[in-house]
Scaffold this motif. Structure first.
Motif, PDB file in Angstrom:
ATOM      1  N   THR A  53       0.836  -1.209   0.000  1.00 27.12           N
ATOM      2  CA  THR A  53       0.000   0.000   0.000  1.00 27.12           C
ATOM      3  C   THR A  53       0.866   1.252   0.000  1.00 27.12           C
ATOM      4  OG1 THR A  53      -1.715  -1.191   1.218  1.00 27.12           O
ATOM      5  CG2 THR A  53      -1.831   1.201   1.256  1.00 27.12           C
ATOM      6  N   LYS A  54       1.935   1.237   0.795  1.00 24.84           N
ATOM      7  CA  LYS A  54       2.833   2.394   0.832  1.00 24.84           C
ATOM      8  C   LYS A  54       3.510   2.592  -0.526  1.00 24.84           C
ATOM      9  CE  LYS A  54       6.690   4.313   3.423  1.00 24.84           C
ATOM     10  NZ  LYS A  54       7.676   4.088   4.477  1.00 24.84           N
ATOM     11  N   ARG A  55       3.972   1.472  -1.117  1.00 26.40           N
ATOM     12  CA  ARG A  55       4.629   1.560  -2.423  1.00 26.40           C
ATOM     13  C   ARG A  55       3.659   2.086  -3.476  1.00 26.40           C
ATOM     14  NH1 ARG A  55       4.423  -1.933  -6.432  1.00 26.40           N
ATOM     15  NH2 ARG A  55       3.593  -3.584  -5.123  1.00 26.40           N
ATOM     16  N   ALA A  95       3.624   9.871  -7.358  1.00 24.92           N
ATOM     17  CA  ALA A  95       4.524  10.176  -8.471  1.00 24.92           C
ATOM     18  C   ALA A  95       3.730  10.375  -9.756  1.00 24.92           C
ATOM     19  CB  ALA A  95       5.552   9.054  -8.647  1.00 24.92           C
ATOM     20  N   LEU A  96       2.713   9.531 -10.002  1.00 24.29           N
ATOM     21  CA  LEU A  96       1.873   9.696 -11.187  1.00 24.29           C
ATOM     22  C   LEU A  96       1.119  11.015 -11.154  1.00 24.29           C
ATOM     23  CD1 LEU A  96       0.434   6.107 -11.725  1.00 24.29           C
ATOM     24  CD2 LEU A  96       1.994   7.343 -13.214  1.00 24.29           C
ATOM     25  N   ASN A  97       0.589  11.366  -9.987  1.00 26.18           N
ATOM     26  CA  ASN A  97      -0.118  12.657  -9.867  1.00 26.18           C
ATOM     27  C   ASN A  97       0.813  13.818 -10.159  1.00 26.18           C
ATOM     28  OD1 ASN A  97      -2.662  11.670  -9.302  1.00 26.18           O
ATOM     29  ND2 ASN A  97      -2.354  11.677  -7.077  1.00 26.18           N
ATOM     30  N   GLU A  98       2.040  13.713  -9.662  1.00 27.49           N
ATOM     31  CA  GLU A  98       3.003  14.781  -9.954  1.00 27.49           C
ATOM     32  C   GLU A  98       3.317  14.819 -11.446  1.00 27.49           C
ATOM     33  OE1 GLU A  98       6.326  13.937  -7.403  1.00 27.49           O
ATOM     34  OE2 GLU A  98       5.288  14.636  -5.605  1.00 27.49           O
ATOM     35  N   SER A  99       3.439  13.654 -12.067  1.00 27.39           N
ATOM     36  CA  SER A  99       3.704  13.618 -13.519  1.00 27.39           C
ATOM     37  C   SER A  99       2.529  14.202 -14.290  1.00 27.39           C
ATOM     38  CB  SER A  99       3.932  12.174 -13.972  1.00 27.39           C
ATOM     39  OG  SER A  99       5.081  11.653 -13.379  1.00 27.39           O
ATOM     40  N   ILE A 100       1.309  13.840 -13.871  1.00 25.84           N
ATOM     41  CA  ILE A 100       0.111  14.380 -14.541  1.00 25.84           C
ATOM     42  C   ILE A 100       0.055  15.884 -14.374  1.00 25.84           C
ATOM     43  CG2 ILE A 100      -2.415  14.429 -14.421  1.00 25.84           C
ATOM     44  CD1 ILE A 100      -2.306  11.416 -13.849  1.00 25.84           C
TER      45      ILE A 100
END
Length: 163
Positions: free
Chosen positions: A110-112, A119-124
């Motif tokens: 869950t943490k991973r 990270a995906l949200n930051e990329s988006i």
């Protein structure tokens, strides 16, 4: 005469002492009559205290033996139940350890995954900002691009007509 008066009581004792066989026979007859009456009474009532005591003691011994056997059986049953409880407790403890390991693994996953989602949200967000800045650039450059296209078209048209 005084001597004669004193001899009379001793004469009575001497008379009784002189017939010890008769006295012993009378005592023996009384004793035999008593034993016979007790024997007749026991035979008539059918109760013999000695045999009753023997029967009672045997019954008590039998009850004691039966109670001892029951205690041994119950003790063995309790031992078996206790062993089953210990075995079940061991199984539950093993399952608890397994569940703890699975929970720790799940929490790590869950943490991973949470870090990957972050990270995906930051990329988006980066892509959105990049897309927004590209649009902004597109909105500013179309007039320049249109002028270039218009010049290019005019140049092409001249070549064709004047050629």
């Amino acid at each position: 005469m005084i001597d004669l008066a004193q001899d009379r009581p001793s004469n009575t004792l001497l008379r009784l002492g002189a017939q010890p066989i008769a006295l012993t026979a009378a005592a023996l007859l009384l004793l035999i009559a008593g034993v016979t009456s007790i024997a007749i009474w026991r035979a008539y009532t059918g109760a013999a205290p000695e045999s009753d005591r023997v029967v009672a003691s045997r019954q008590l011994q039998a009850r004691t033996a039966q109670a001892s056997e029951q205690l041994v059986e119950k003790t063995k049953g309790l031992e078996a139940t206790q062993q089953e409880s210990i075995d079940q407790l061991q199984v539950v403890q093993d399952q608890l350890q397994t569940m703890k390991r699975l929970l720790a693994a799940q929490q790590a996953d869950t943490k991973r995954l949470s870090e990957q989602v972050t990270a995906l949200n930051e990329s988006i967000d980066g892509l959105r900002q990049s897309f927004a800045s590209a649009r902004a650039t597109e909105v500013e450059t179309p007039s320049v691009t249109r002028r270039k296209l218009a010049r290019h078209r005019h140049a092409s048209a001249r070549k064709r007509s004047g050629g």
